[in-house]
Design an enzyme around this catalytic site. Structure first.
Site, PDB file in Angstrom:
ATOM      1  CG  ASN A  77     -40.844  49.541  13.509  1.00 53.61           C
ATOM      2  OD1 ASN A  77     -40.800  49.877  12.328  1.00 53.61           O
ATOM      3  ND2 ASN A  77     -41.106  50.393  14.480  1.00 53.61           N
TER       4      ASN A  77
ATOM      5  CB  CYS B 271     -39.111  53.149  16.241  1.00 47.80           C
ATOM      6  SG  CYS B 271     -40.054  54.683  16.290  1.00 47.80           S
TER       7      CYS B 271
ATOM      8  CB  THR C  87     -45.674  52.045  18.161  1.00 44.01           C
ATOM      9  OG1 THR C  87     -45.376  52.762  16.971  1.00 44.01           O
ATOM     10  CG2 THR C  87     -45.402  50.560  17.967  1.00 44.01           C
TER      11      THR C  87
ATOM     12  CE  LYS D 161     -38.507  55.607   4.776  1.00 47.89           C
ATOM     13  NZ  LYS D 161     -39.867  55.542   4.217  1.00 47.89           N
TER      14      LYS D 161
ATOM     15  CB  ILE E  52     -29.231  43.965   3.260  1.00 51.49           C
ATOM     16  CG1 ILE E  52     -29.012  44.522   1.840  1.00 51.49           C
ATOM     17  CG2 ILE E  52     -30.554  43.221   3.364  1.00 51.49           C
ATOM     18  CD1 ILE E  52     -28.781  43.409   0.803  1.00 51.49           C
ATOM     19  CE1 TYR E  53     -25.790  50.283   1.695  1.00 50.30           C
ATOM     20  CE2 TYR E  53     -28.130  50.408   2.183  1.00 50.30           C
ATOM     21  CZ  TYR E  53     -27.075  50.600   1.313  1.00 50.30           C
ATOM     22  OH  TYR E  53     -27.305  51.109   0.068  1.00 50.30           O
TER      23      TYR E  53
ATOM     24  NE  ARG F 103     -36.332  59.874  20.667  1.00 56.54           N
ATOM     25  CZ  ARG F 103     -37.649  60.035  20.416  1.00 56.54           C
ATOM     26  NH1 ARG F 103     -38.530  59.850  21.384  1.00 56.54           N
ATOM     27  NH2 ARG F 103     -38.064  60.380  19.220  1.00 56.54           N
TER      28      ARG F 103
HETATM   29  P1  NAD Z   1     -42.039  61.947  21.137  1.00 56.10           P
HETATM   30  O1  NAD Z   1     -41.455  61.517  22.425  1.00 56.10           O
HETATM   31  O2  NAD Z   1     -41.196  62.679  20.139  1.00 56.10           O
HETATM   32  O3  NAD Z   1     -43.330  62.861  21.407  1.00 56.10           O
HETATM   33  C1  NAD Z   1     -44.359  62.488  22.285  1.00 56.10           C
HETATM   34  C2  NAD Z   1     -45.005  63.767  22.822  1.00 56.10           C
HETATM   35  O4  NAD Z   1     -46.153  63.414  23.588  1.00 56.10           O
HETATM   36  C3  NAD Z   1     -44.105  64.582  23.743  1.00 56.10           C
HETATM   37  O5  NAD Z   1     -43.996  65.906  23.256  1.00 56.10           O
HETATM   38  C4  NAD Z   1     -44.839  64.550  25.089  1.00 56.10           C
HETATM   39  O6  NAD Z   1     -44.684  65.738  25.846  1.00 56.10           O
HETATM   40  C5  NAD Z   1     -46.271  64.361  24.639  1.00 56.10           C
HETATM   41  N1  NAD Z   1     -47.194  63.876  25.675  1.00 56.10           N
HETATM   42  C6  NAD Z   1     -46.965  62.982  26.654  1.00 56.10           C
HETATM   43  N2  NAD Z   1     -48.095  62.816  27.388  1.00 56.10           N
HETATM   44  C7  NAD Z   1     -49.046  63.598  26.840  1.00 56.10           C
HETATM   45  C8  NAD Z   1     -50.418  63.842  27.140  1.00 56.10           C
HETATM   46  N3  NAD Z   1     -51.035  63.227  28.134  1.00 56.10           N
HETATM   47  N4  NAD Z   1     -51.089  64.710  26.359  1.00 56.10           N
HETATM   48  C9  NAD Z   1     -50.494  65.343  25.333  1.00 56.10           C
HETATM   49  N5  NAD Z   1     -49.187  65.145  25.013  1.00 56.10           N
HETATM   50  C10 NAD Z   1     -48.479  64.291  25.747  1.00 56.10           C
HETATM   51  O7  NAD Z   1     -42.646  60.630  20.476  1.00 56.10           O
HETATM   52  P2  NAD Z   1     -42.700  60.222  18.931  1.00 56.10           P
HETATM   53  O8  NAD Z   1     -41.353  59.867  18.449  1.00 56.10           O
HETATM   54  O9  NAD Z   1     -43.505  61.216  18.187  1.00 56.10           O
HETATM   55  O10 NAD Z   1     -43.524  58.858  19.040  1.00 56.10           O
HETATM   56  C11 NAD Z   1     -44.905  58.852  19.398  1.00 56.10           C
HETATM   57  C12 NAD Z   1     -45.431  57.452  19.165  1.00 56.10           C
HETATM   58  O11 NAD Z   1     -45.363  57.145  17.766  1.00 56.10           O
HETATM   59  C13 NAD Z   1     -44.656  56.338  19.861  1.00 56.10           C
HETATM   60  O12 NAD Z   1     -45.525  55.321  20.214  1.00 56.10           O
HETATM   61  C14 NAD Z   1     -43.687  55.860  18.770  1.00 56.10           C
HETATM   62  O13 NAD Z   1     -43.301  54.525  18.975  1.00 56.10           O
HETATM   63  C15 NAD Z   1     -44.563  55.987  17.551  1.00 56.10           C
HETATM   64  N6  NAD Z   1     -43.814  56.176  16.308  1.00 56.10           N
HETATM   65  C16 NAD Z   1     -42.695  56.941  16.279  1.00 56.10           C
HETATM   66  C17 NAD Z   1     -42.008  57.111  15.079  1.00 56.10           C
HETATM   67  C18 NAD Z   1     -40.747  57.921  15.018  1.00 56.10           C
HETATM   68  O14 NAD Z   1     -40.027  57.793  14.031  1.00 56.10           O
HETATM   69  N7  NAD Z   1     -40.436  58.738  16.007  1.00 56.10           N
HETATM   70  C19 NAD Z   1     -42.470  56.487  13.909  1.00 56.10           C
HETATM   71  C20 NAD Z   1     -43.652  55.735  13.969  1.00 56.10           C
HETATM   72  C21 NAD Z   1     -44.308  55.572  15.183  1.00 56.10           C
END
Ligand code: NAD
Length: 450
Positions: free
Chosen positions: A215, A267, A121, A158, A257-258, A335
């Protein structure tokens, strides 16, 4: 198709496994060597329903591989997904250092045309930055003749049903103005697109904004309901009745709407903050989003306020049973979880916490370490023992039909604070409980009344 995934987190691991499941050859890489080693040994870094089997099956088949060699991943992928974290910077803006570091690596090691995909994101304009970064790295090594596309393809999974969301997405947003990249992306997602066309193609900036808008809309629904809940308390109304009353309007609907104790997770909080910041950068005051954020901050403290009021501020030495640590059910993610705000406030007031969560105990242990005022109980029943009250923080299914007689026997007094409105207040009061929930009147407990 050869697919590389940078970042093995919630998004990278689940999406990587889903793409392998439909036959793509997926190489997932991460800078966290311990995480990669654990995956090689069969241990998943996160809990998601159905993920373990999906990863195991595809890993064993050889379609899903893990590694730390980022250059190898650049060489492997016709499509390269950037799925690294974009945590908030100190000022609330999205920190792009991981995204740009991957872009730099791609630029340094690219050997043939590839489609680079922003799955993380990222704020509007990031695809341009990624493109510039790769182009610069190519120029620095006299390889400017190499071509590549940068596409925005935000992820909408999600946590808690991430596997299902990736295998059966409700939409696939593709932001690009390149017909070649659009074709590649359509081919990548073709196996997920058979039931109906879920692909929505748009320009890159609109795709980037779509993710934040989605979001922020959901966060707004939550904060709105929490605002109504707080108002209902003041007015002597019942927010659950109001919820039914408004949800039946199809323009409003029942989803999201809970009332409760605020949104958390990795996120919503950061994305609302980041969009406020993006707006500021173009001289726009995102007043509604600021209100959404501030309502949420306050909402996370409401349970503590109610507990403190009930005990007239005398929380020193009290013990509270806490059910639920994850920010929502079916995940181990803590988190920005409301549980943390609550526990930390209880500890500051000198109280002890006996907590139970079906999946988030390890994460909690890892985050807080060993401390005298936190006991992680083996079962939800064990958490109750000699506690001054039960506090329900996360609406796991397991908590919805407890043995109330046992609850009464285990607790020092029949007192429940419920941040998720799991129970019917009258029913609990007739069983002799003092039951304090969100946005509903607190009936007098039967034994108190007599
Ligand atoms: P996360 O923190 O669980 O995982 C990110 C991973 O990236 C980590 O394992 C980290 O070590 C790795 N990383 C960091 N720098 C790196 C590099 N240079 N090369 C390779 N790996 C590297 O993050 P996430 O929850 O999977 O979210 C990732 C992105 O997706 C974010 O932007 C988040 O906003 C978005 N997103 C998350 C969700 C969710 O529900 N978690 C849903 C939709 C979008």
């Amino acid at each position: 198709m050869n697919v590389s995934v940078f970042g093995i987190g919630y998004v990278g691991l689940v999406q990587g496994a889903a793409l392998a499941q439909v036959g793509h050859d997926v190489l997932c890489v991460d800078v966290d060597a311990a995480k990669v080693q654990a995956l090689e040994d069969g241990t998943l870094p996160i809990y998601e329903p159905g993920l373990k089997a999906l990863v195991r099956e595809n890993h064993q088949s050889g379609r899903l591989r893990f590694g730390t060699d980022l250059a190898a991943a650049v060489r492997h992928g016709d499509v390269q997904l950037i799925a690294v974290g974009t945590p908030p910077d100190e000022d609330g803006s999205a920190d792009l250092k991981h995204v740009l570091s991957v872009a730099q690596t791609i630029g340094e090691h690219l050997q043939r045309h590839a489609t680079i995909v922003d799955k993380s994101t990222v704020p509007v304009g990031t695809a341009d930055l990624v493109r510039e970064c790769i182009a610069q790295a190519l120029a620095d090594t006299q390889r400017s003749d190499l071509t590549f596309d940068v596409v925005s393809n935000p992820e909408f999974l999600k946590e808690g049903c991430a596997v299902e969301d990736c295998l059966r997405p409700d939409r696939i947003i593709i932001g690009t103005d390149s017909p070649r990249a659009e074709e590649v992306m359509r081919e990548l997602y073709e196996p997920f697109n058979r039931n109906r066309d879920k692909v929505i193609v748009m320009d890159v900036r609109s795709a980037e904004l779509t993710k934040y808008a989605a979001n922020c809309m959901l966060a707004t629904k939550i904060s709105f309901m929490n605002e109504m809940a707080n108002l209902a308390e003041k007015l002597g109304a019942d927010i659950e009745k109001v919820r039914h009353g408004i949800g039946s309007d199809p323009r409003i609907g029942y989803q999201f709407i809970y009332p409760g104790i605020g949104y958390g997770g990795s996120c919503f909080p950061k994305d609302v903050q980041a969009l406020i910041h993006t707006a500021e950068a173009v001289d726009f005051d995102a007043r509604l989003l600021k209100a959404v954020e501030s309502r949420n901050h306050e909402q996370k403290t409401t349970l503590f306020r109610k507990i403190s009021e009930h005990f007239n501020g005398a929380l020193q030495g009290k013990t509270f049973a806490l059910w639920g640590l994850s920010f929502k059910p079916n995940t181990d993610d803590i988190r920005q979880a409301p549980s943390r705000v609550l526990m930390e406030a209880l500890w500051r007031a000198g109280a002890n916490v006996q907590a139970y969560d079906p999946k988030a105990m390890e994460e909690t242990q890892r985050h807080y370490g060993a401390r005298d005022d936190l006991t992680l109980a083996g079962t939800k029943e064990a958490a109750l023992k000699n506690a001054d009250a039960l506090i329900i923080v996360t609406e796991w299914a397991l908590f919805r039909a407890p043995d109330f007689d046992l609850l009464k026997r285990q607790l020092k007094q029949p007192l429940i604070f419920d941040g998720r409105n799991l129970f019917e207040p009258q029913r609990l009061s007739s069983r002799g409980f003092t039951y304090i929930s969100v946005g509903r009147p607190t009936p007098v407990a039967a034994s108190d009344a007599s």
